[in-house]
Write a protein that holds these residues in place. Structure first.
Motif, PDB file in Angstrom:
ATOM      1  N   ASP A  38      45.160 -32.226 -83.144  1.00  0.00           N
ATOM      2  CA  ASP A  38      44.938 -30.850 -83.595  1.00  0.00           C
ATOM      3  C   ASP A  38      44.981 -29.840 -82.448  1.00  0.00           C
ATOM      4  OD1 ASP A  38      45.002 -31.603 -86.198  1.00  0.00           O
ATOM      5  OD2 ASP A  38      43.183 -30.505 -86.773  1.00  0.00           O
ATOM      6  N   MET A  39      45.359 -30.296 -81.256  1.00  0.00           N
ATOM      7  CA  MET A  39      45.757 -29.359 -80.204  1.00  0.00           C
ATOM      8  C   MET A  39      46.998 -28.582 -80.653  1.00  0.00           C
ATOM      9  SD  MET A  39      43.792 -29.360 -77.566  1.00  0.00           S
ATOM     10  CE  MET A  39      44.841 -28.704 -76.253  1.00  0.00           C
ATOM     11  N   CYS A  40      47.800 -29.188 -81.547  1.00  0.00           N
ATOM     12  CA  CYS A  40      49.025 -28.500 -82.013  1.00  0.00           C
ATOM     13  C   CYS A  40      48.676 -27.239 -82.804  1.00  0.00           C
ATOM     14  CB  CYS A  40      49.900 -29.451 -82.827  1.00  0.00           C
ATOM     15  SG  CYS A  40      50.537 -30.822 -81.852  1.00  0.00           S
ATOM     16  N   PRO A  41      47.857 -27.328 -83.849  1.00  0.00           N
ATOM     17  CA  PRO A  41      47.503 -26.085 -84.532  1.00  0.00           C
ATOM     18  C   PRO A  41      46.637 -25.153 -83.679  1.00  0.00           C
ATOM     19  CG  PRO A  41      46.374 -27.961 -85.541  1.00  0.00           C
ATOM     20  CD  PRO A  41      47.385 -28.521 -84.597  1.00  0.00           C
ATOM     21  N   LEU A  42      45.870 -25.691 -82.723  1.00  0.00           N
ATOM     22  CA  LEU A  42      45.124 -24.785 -81.829  1.00  0.00           C
ATOM     23  C   LEU A  42      46.102 -23.986 -80.973  1.00  0.00           C
ATOM     24  CD1 LEU A  42      42.461 -23.676 -80.752  1.00  0.00           C
ATOM     25  CD2 LEU A  42      42.425 -25.548 -79.080  1.00  0.00           C
ATOM     26  N   TRP A  43      47.193 -24.630 -80.568  1.00  0.00           N
ATOM     27  CA  TRP A  43      48.213 -23.927 -79.805  1.00  0.00           C
ATOM     28  C   TRP A  43      48.789 -22.772 -80.628  1.00  0.00           C
ATOM     29  CZ3 TRP A  43      53.589 -23.799 -80.910  1.00  0.00           C
ATOM     30  CH2 TRP A  43      54.368 -23.196 -79.917  1.00  0.00           C
ATOM     31  N   ILE A  44      49.072 -23.040 -81.902  1.00  0.00           N
ATOM     32  CA  ILE A  44      49.589 -21.982 -82.790  1.00  0.00           C
ATOM     33  C   ILE A  44      48.567 -20.846 -82.903  1.00  0.00           C
ATOM     34  CG2 ILE A  44      50.248 -21.437 -85.182  1.00  0.00           C
ATOM     35  CD1 ILE A  44      52.334 -23.165 -83.937  1.00  0.00           C
ATOM     36  N   ALA A  45      47.312 -21.236 -83.135  1.00  0.00           N
ATOM     37  CA  ALA A  45      46.264 -20.213 -83.313  1.00  0.00           C
ATOM     38  C   ALA A  45      46.112 -19.364 -82.060  1.00  0.00           C
ATOM     39  CB  ALA A  45      44.936 -20.887 -83.662  1.00  0.00           C
ATOM     40  N   ARG A  46      46.191 -19.996 -80.893  1.00  0.00           N
ATOM     41  CA  ARG A  46      46.043 -19.258 -79.639  1.00  0.00           C
ATOM     42  C   ARG A  46      47.280 -18.388 -79.394  1.00  0.00           C
ATOM     43  NH1 ARG A  46      42.092 -18.092 -77.656  1.00  0.00           N
ATOM     44  NH2 ARG A  46      42.985 -17.947 -75.573  1.00  0.00           N
ATOM     45  N   LYS A  47      48.438 -18.975 -79.593  1.00  0.00           N
ATOM     46  CA  LYS A  47      49.673 -18.258 -79.263  1.00  0.00           C
ATOM     47  C   LYS A  47      49.826 -16.982 -80.090  1.00  0.00           C
ATOM     48  CE  LYS A  47      54.660 -18.814 -78.755  1.00  0.00           C
ATOM     49  NZ  LYS A  47      55.798 -19.706 -78.767  1.00  0.00           N
ATOM     50  N   TYR A  48      49.434 -17.054 -81.356  1.00  0.00           N
ATOM     51  CA  TYR A  48      49.642 -15.905 -82.241  1.00  0.00           C
ATOM     52  C   TYR A  48      48.343 -15.134 -82.500  1.00  0.00           C
ATOM     53  CZ  TYR A  48      54.203 -17.988 -82.782  1.00  0.00           C
ATOM     54  OH  TYR A  48      55.448 -18.491 -82.517  1.00  0.00           O
ATOM     55  N   SER A  49      47.333 -15.357 -81.670  1.00  0.00           N
ATOM     56  CA  SER A  49      46.098 -14.589 -81.842  1.00  0.00           C
ATOM     57  C   SER A  49      46.347 -13.155 -81.369  1.00  0.00           C
ATOM     58  CB  SER A  49      44.956 -15.227 -81.045  1.00  0.00           C
ATOM     59  OG  SER A  49      44.937 -14.732 -79.736  1.00  0.00           O
ATOM     60  N   ASP A  50      45.505 -12.234 -81.811  1.00  0.00           N
ATOM     61  CA  ASP A  50      45.705 -10.833 -81.416  1.00  0.00           C
ATOM     62  C   ASP A  50      44.951 -10.512 -80.125  1.00  0.00           C
ATOM     63  OD1 ASP A  50      43.183 -10.961 -82.368  1.00  0.00           O
ATOM     64  OD2 ASP A  50      43.516  -9.627 -84.091  1.00  0.00           O
ATOM     65  N   GLU A  51      44.525 -11.562 -79.431  1.00  0.00           N
ATOM     66  CA  GLU A  51      43.837 -11.360 -78.160  1.00  0.00           C
ATOM     67  C   GLU A  51      44.797 -10.699 -77.161  1.00  0.00           C
ATOM     68  OE1 GLU A  51      41.246 -14.806 -77.195  1.00  0.00           O
ATOM     69  OE2 GLU A  51      42.254 -14.645 -75.267  1.00  0.00           O
ATOM     70  N   ASP A  52      44.318  -9.667 -76.478  1.00  0.00           N
ATOM     71  CA  ASP A  52      45.206  -8.952 -75.554  1.00  0.00           C
ATOM     72  C   ASP A  52      44.405  -8.574 -74.295  1.00  0.00           C
ATOM     73  OD1 ASP A  52      47.346  -7.651 -74.464  1.00  0.00           O
ATOM     74  OD2 ASP A  52      46.955  -5.783 -75.542  1.00  0.00           O
ATOM     75  N   PRO A  53      44.710  -9.148 -73.129  1.00  0.00           N
ATOM     76  CA  PRO A  53      45.755 -10.142 -72.918  1.00  0.00           C
ATOM     77  C   PRO A  53      45.308 -11.518 -73.392  1.00  0.00           C
ATOM     78  CG  PRO A  53      44.577  -9.743 -70.877  1.00  0.00           C
ATOM     79  CD  PRO A  53      43.986  -8.814 -71.896  1.00  0.00           C
ATOM     80  N   LEU A  54      46.281 -12.352 -73.724  1.00  0.00           N
ATOM     81  CA  LEU A  54      45.989 -13.698 -74.212  1.00  0.00           C
ATOM     82  C   LEU A  54      45.438 -14.550 -73.064  1.00  0.00           C
ATOM     83  CD1 LEU A  54      46.247 -15.640 -76.635  1.00  0.00           C
ATOM     84  CD2 LEU A  54      48.512 -16.249 -75.769  1.00  0.00           C
ATOM     85  N   ARG A  55      44.251 -15.117 -73.290  1.00  0.00           N
ATOM     86  CA  ARG A  55      43.684 -16.004 -72.266  1.00  0.00           C
ATOM     87  C   ARG A  55      44.341 -17.373 -72.358  1.00  0.00           C
ATOM     88  NH1 ARG A  55      37.892 -17.513 -73.084  1.00  0.00           N
ATOM     89  NH2 ARG A  55      38.555 -17.446 -75.248  1.00  0.00           N
ATOM     90  N   SER A  56      44.540 -17.981 -71.219  1.00  0.00           N
ATOM     91  CA  SER A  56      44.969 -19.366 -71.195  1.00  0.00           C
ATOM     92  C   SER A  56      43.716 -20.199 -70.929  1.00  0.00           C
ATOM     93  CB  SER A  56      46.003 -19.547 -70.081  1.00  0.00           C
ATOM     94  OG  SER A  56      46.554 -20.828 -70.139  1.00  0.00           O
ATOM     95  N   ILE A  57      43.396 -21.124 -71.823  1.00  0.00           N
ATOM     96  CA  ILE A  57      42.136 -21.861 -71.656  1.00  0.00           C
ATOM     97  C   ILE A  57      42.394 -23.223 -70.997  1.00  0.00           C
ATOM     98  CG2 ILE A  57      40.962 -20.681 -73.557  1.00  0.00           C
ATOM     99  CD1 ILE A  57      41.411 -23.213 -75.249  1.00  0.00           C
TER     100      ILE A  57
END
Ligand code: ZN
Length: 246
Positions: free
Chosen positions: A67-86
Protein backbone atom coordinates in the motif's frame (compact mmCIF):
# COMPACT_ATOMS: atom_id res chain seq x y z
CA UNK A 1 4.07 7.19 22.47
CA UNK A 2 0.83 5.91 21.08
CA UNK A 3 0.47 2.74 19.03
CA UNK A 4 -2.58 2.24 16.85
CA UNK A 5 -3.04 -1.11 15.15
CA UNK A 6 -4.25 -0.37 11.62
CA UNK A 7 -3.87 -3.88 10.25
CA UNK A 8 -2.78 -7.14 11.84
CA UNK A 9 -3.82 -9.81 9.37
CA UNK A 10 -0.98 -12.15 8.47
CA UNK A 11 0.20 -12.76 4.90
CA UNK A 12 -2.89 -11.17 3.33
CA UNK A 13 -5.79 -8.94 4.24
CA UNK A 14 -8.45 -10.83 6.17
CA UNK A 15 -12.19 -10.36 6.46
CA UNK A 16 -11.77 -8.21 9.55
CA UNK A 17 -8.38 -6.57 9.08
CA UNK A 18 -5.97 -5.20 6.50
CA UNK A 19 -2.50 -6.71 6.30
CA UNK A 20 0.28 -5.40 8.57
CA UNK A 21 0.25 -1.70 9.43
CA UNK A 22 0.82 0.23 12.64
CA UNK A 23 0.71 3.94 13.40
CA UNK A 24 3.14 5.21 16.00
CA UNK A 25 2.65 8.76 17.26
CA UNK A 26 4.46 11.01 19.69
CA UNK A 27 4.96 14.74 20.02
CA UNK A 28 2.81 15.33 16.93
CA UNK A 29 5.01 13.06 14.78
CA UNK A 30 3.32 10.23 12.87
CA UNK A 31 5.32 7.22 11.83
CA UNK A 32 3.68 4.45 9.82
CA UNK A 33 5.29 1.08 10.39
CA UNK A 34 4.61 -1.30 7.50
CA UNK A 35 1.91 -0.64 4.96
CA UNK A 36 0.52 -3.94 3.75
CA UNK A 37 -2.34 -4.60 1.36
CA UNK A 38 -5.56 -2.89 2.32
CA UNK A 39 -3.94 -0.81 5.05
CA UNK A 40 -4.15 2.60 3.44
CA UNK A 41 -7.93 2.58 3.75
CA UNK A 42 -7.83 1.80 7.46
CA UNK A 43 -4.99 4.25 8.06
CA UNK A 44 -7.26 7.13 7.01
CA UNK A 45 -9.46 6.43 10.02
CA UNK A 46 -6.59 7.56 12.24
CA UNK A 47 -4.70 10.18 10.27
CA UNK A 48 -4.99 12.35 7.20
CA UNK A 49 -2.52 10.96 4.69
CA UNK A 50 -0.72 14.29 4.34
CA UNK A 51 -0.05 14.19 8.10
CA UNK A 52 2.16 11.11 7.83
CA UNK A 53 5.72 12.20 8.62
CA UNK A 54 7.67 9.02 7.91
CA UNK A 55 7.30 5.35 7.01
CA UNK A 56 9.38 2.39 8.21
CA UNK A 57 9.10 -0.91 6.35
CA UNK A 58 10.24 -4.10 8.05
CA UNK A 59 10.62 -5.86 4.69
CA UNK A 60 9.40 -5.86 1.13
CA UNK A 61 6.91 -8.71 1.09
CA UNK A 62 3.59 -7.58 -0.40
CA UNK A 63 1.66 -7.87 2.84
CA UNK A 64 4.03 -5.35 4.46
CA UNK A 65 4.64 -2.79 1.73
CA UNK A 66 2.20 -2.86 -1.19
CA UNK A 67 0.00 0.00 0.00
CA UNK A 68 2.99 2.27 -0.51
CA UNK A 69 1.58 2.38 -4.07
CA UNK A 70 -1.68 4.14 -3.19
CA UNK A 71 0.19 6.29 -0.63
CA UNK A 72 2.41 7.42 -3.49
CA UNK A 73 -0.71 8.39 -5.48
CA UNK A 74 -2.19 10.20 -2.48
CA UNK A 75 1.04 12.11 -1.87
CA UNK A 76 1.74 12.90 -5.50
CA UNK A 77 -1.70 14.38 -6.14
CA UNK A 78 -2.23 16.01 -2.75
CA UNK A 79 -2.83 19.76 -2.74
CA UNK A 80 0.11 20.26 -0.39
CA UNK A 81 2.21 23.16 -1.66
CA UNK A 82 5.12 22.68 -1.70
CA UNK A 83 4.81 18.90 -1.70
CA UNK A 84 6.88 17.37 1.09
CA UNK A 85 8.95 14.33 0.36
CA UNK A 86 8.68 12.02 3.37
CA UNK A 87 11.41 9.63 4.50
CA UNK A 88 10.83 5.92 4.01
CA UNK A 89 13.19 3.74 6.06
CA UNK A 90 13.31 0.38 4.35
CA UNK A 91 15.57 -2.48 3.31
CA UNK A 92 17.77 -2.06 0.27
CA UNK A 93 15.87 -2.07 -3.03
CA UNK A 94 12.66 -0.52 -1.67
CA UNK A 95 12.47 2.32 -4.20
CA UNK A 96 12.76 -0.12 -7.09
CA UNK A 97 10.29 -2.49 -5.45
CA UNK A 98 7.62 0.19 -5.04
CA UNK A 99 8.27 1.66 -8.48
CA UNK A 100 7.91 -1.80 -10.03
CA UNK A 101 4.68 -2.49 -8.17
CA UNK A 102 3.40 0.91 -9.25
CA UNK A 103 4.59 0.41 -12.84
CA UNK A 104 6.01 3.93 -12.62
CA UNK A 105 9.70 4.64 -12.09
CA UNK A 106 9.13 8.08 -10.61
CA UNK A 107 8.48 7.58 -6.89
CA UNK A 108 11.44 9.66 -5.77
CA UNK A 109 9.85 13.13 -5.56
CA UNK A 110 7.33 11.88 -3.05
CA UNK A 111 9.41 9.55 -0.93
CA UNK A 112 13.00 9.84 0.27
CA UNK A 113 14.13 6.25 0.65
CA UNK A 114 16.64 5.65 3.41
CA UNK A 115 18.29 2.23 3.33
CA UNK A 116 18.00 0.62 6.73
CA UNK A 117 21.02 -0.89 8.39
CA UNK A 118 21.17 -2.72 11.70
CA UNK A 119 21.71 -0.31 14.59
CA UNK A 120 20.32 2.94 15.94
CA UNK A 121 18.34 5.46 13.93
CA UNK A 122 16.55 8.61 14.96
CA UNK A 123 13.12 8.87 13.30
CA UNK A 124 11.33 11.99 14.49
CA UNK A 125 11.24 11.76 18.29
CA UNK A 126 11.77 7.99 18.30
CA UNK A 127 15.07 6.30 19.00
CA UNK A 128 14.79 3.25 16.77
CA UNK A 129 17.02 0.20 16.90
CA UNK A 130 16.75 -2.02 13.86
CA UNK A 131 18.00 -5.59 13.71
CA UNK A 132 17.92 -8.38 11.16
CA UNK A 133 15.55 -11.23 11.93
CA UNK A 134 15.00 -14.64 10.36
CA UNK A 135 12.87 -14.46 7.21
CA UNK A 136 13.50 -15.44 3.56
CA UNK A 137 14.14 -11.83 2.51
CA UNK A 138 16.04 -9.09 4.35
CA UNK A 139 13.77 -8.24 7.27
CA UNK A 140 14.13 -5.92 10.25
CA UNK A 141 12.57 -5.97 13.68
CA UNK A 142 12.39 -2.58 15.37
CA UNK A 143 12.69 -1.37 18.93
CA UNK A 144 11.12 2.06 19.40
CA UNK A 145 12.07 4.05 22.47
CA UNK A 146 10.91 7.37 23.83
CA UNK A 147 10.81 8.87 27.31
CA UNK A 148 11.86 5.68 29.06
CA UNK A 149 9.25 3.55 27.29
CA UNK A 150 9.89 0.91 24.69
CA UNK A 151 7.99 -1.07 22.12
CA UNK A 152 9.51 -3.85 20.01
CA UNK A 153 7.92 -4.99 16.78
CA UNK A 154 9.06 -8.33 15.38
CA UNK A 155 8.45 -7.81 11.68
CA UNK A 156 8.16 -11.29 10.15
CA UNK A 157 10.53 -13.82 11.63
CA UNK A 158 11.20 -17.37 12.58
CA UNK A 159 13.01 -18.07 15.84
CA UNK A 160 15.45 -15.22 16.36
CA UNK A 161 17.95 -14.43 19.13
CA UNK A 162 18.14 -10.93 17.62
CA UNK A 163 14.45 -10.41 18.35
CA UNK A 164 14.99 -11.44 21.97
CA UNK A 165 17.80 -8.91 22.19
CA UNK A 166 15.71 -6.13 20.66
CA UNK A 167 12.85 -6.91 23.02
CA UNK A 168 14.99 -7.09 26.18
CA UNK A 169 12.90 -5.61 29.03
CA UNK A 170 10.67 -3.82 26.51
CA UNK A 171 7.35 -2.61 27.85
CA UNK A 172 5.61 -4.27 24.93
CA UNK A 173 6.58 -6.92 22.40
CA UNK A 174 4.32 -6.75 19.37
CA UNK A 175 5.17 -10.13 17.93
CA UNK A 176 4.07 -12.00 14.89
CA UNK A 177 2.39 -15.36 15.32
CA UNK A 178 1.80 -16.16 11.70
CA UNK A 179 1.94 -19.92 12.08
CA UNK A 180 -0.51 -22.22 13.83
CA UNK A 181 0.92 -24.15 16.77
CA UNK A 182 1.95 -27.34 15.02
CA UNK A 183 5.03 -29.54 15.35
CA UNK A 184 7.87 -29.37 12.81
CA UNK A 185 7.31 -25.83 11.60
CA UNK A 186 9.69 -24.70 8.86
CA UNK A 187 12.51 -22.55 10.24
CA UNK A 188 13.25 -18.91 9.43
CA UNK A 189 9.78 -17.98 8.25
CA UNK A 190 7.21 -17.26 10.99
CA UNK A 191 6.60 -17.89 14.66
CA UNK A 192 3.66 -19.69 16.21
CA UNK A 193 1.98 -18.46 19.39
CA UNK A 194 4.08 -20.68 21.61
CA UNK A 195 7.31 -19.41 20.06
CA UNK A 196 6.15 -15.80 20.36
CA UNK A 197 5.53 -16.45 24.06
CA UNK A 198 8.96 -18.02 24.44
CA UNK A 199 10.60 -14.98 22.83
CA UNK A 200 8.71 -12.63 25.16
CA UNK A 201 9.76 -14.74 28.17
CA UNK A 202 13.42 -14.85 27.12
CA UNK A 203 13.40 -11.10 26.57
CA UNK A 204 11.70 -10.32 29.87
CA UNK A 205 9.14 -8.19 28.01
CA UNK A 206 6.41 -6.59 30.07
CA UNK A 207 3.58 -7.49 27.78
CA UNK A 208 3.04 -9.53 24.63
CA UNK A 209 0.66 -8.67 21.82
CA UNK A 210 0.28 -11.26 19.06
CA UNK A 211 -0.07 -9.96 15.53
CA UNK A 212 0.27 -11.07 11.88
CA UNK A 213 -2.60 -13.42 12.60
CA UNK A 214 -3.35 -15.40 9.45
CA UNK A 215 -7.03 -15.57 8.45
CA UNK A 216 -6.95 -19.36 8.38
CA UNK A 217 -5.43 -19.78 11.86
CA UNK A 218 -7.37 -19.93 15.11
CA UNK A 219 -6.26 -16.85 17.08
CA UNK A 220 -7.57 -18.21 20.37
CA UNK A 221 -5.33 -21.24 19.97
CA UNK A 222 -2.33 -18.97 19.34
CA UNK A 223 -3.27 -16.90 22.38
CA UNK A 224 -3.51 -19.96 24.62
CA UNK A 225 -0.20 -21.31 23.35
CA UNK A 226 1.53 -17.96 23.94
CA UNK A 227 0.06 -17.68 27.42
CA UNK A 228 1.43 -21.13 28.18
CA UNK A 229 4.96 -19.93 27.42
CA UNK A 230 4.88 -16.39 28.84
CA UNK A 231 3.67 -15.50 32.31
CA UNK A 232 3.00 -11.82 31.58
CA UNK A 233 -0.10 -10.35 29.97
CA UNK A 234 -0.80 -11.65 26.45
CA UNK A 235 -3.42 -10.38 24.03
CA UNK A 236 -4.34 -10.44 20.36
CA UNK A 237 -3.83 -7.36 18.19
CA UNK A 238 -7.02 -6.00 16.67
CA UNK A 239 -7.57 -3.25 14.11
CA UNK A 240 -8.33 0.02 15.88
CA UNK A 241 -6.61 -1.06 19.07
CA UNK A 242 -4.81 1.88 20.70
CA UNK A 243 -2.07 1.52 23.24
CA UNK A 244 -0.59 4.49 25.07
CA UNK A 245 2.89 4.05 26.49
CA UNK A 246 3.83 6.79 28.92
ZN1 ZN B 1 7.13 -11.64 5.15
Amino acid sequence: MRLTVVGCSGSMPGPHSPASCYLLEAEGFRLVVDLGNGALGGLQRYTALNRVDAVALSHLHADHCLDMCPLWIARKYSDEDPLRSIPVYAPSGAAERIARANDDPDVSGVFDFVTLTPGRHLIGPFAVTAGHVAHPVETFAFRFELGGHSLTYSGDTGESPALVELAASADVLLCEAGFPDLPDLPPDLHLCGRQAGQHAARAGAGRLILTHLAPDCDPEQSLAAAAGAFSGPVSLAAPGQVLDLG
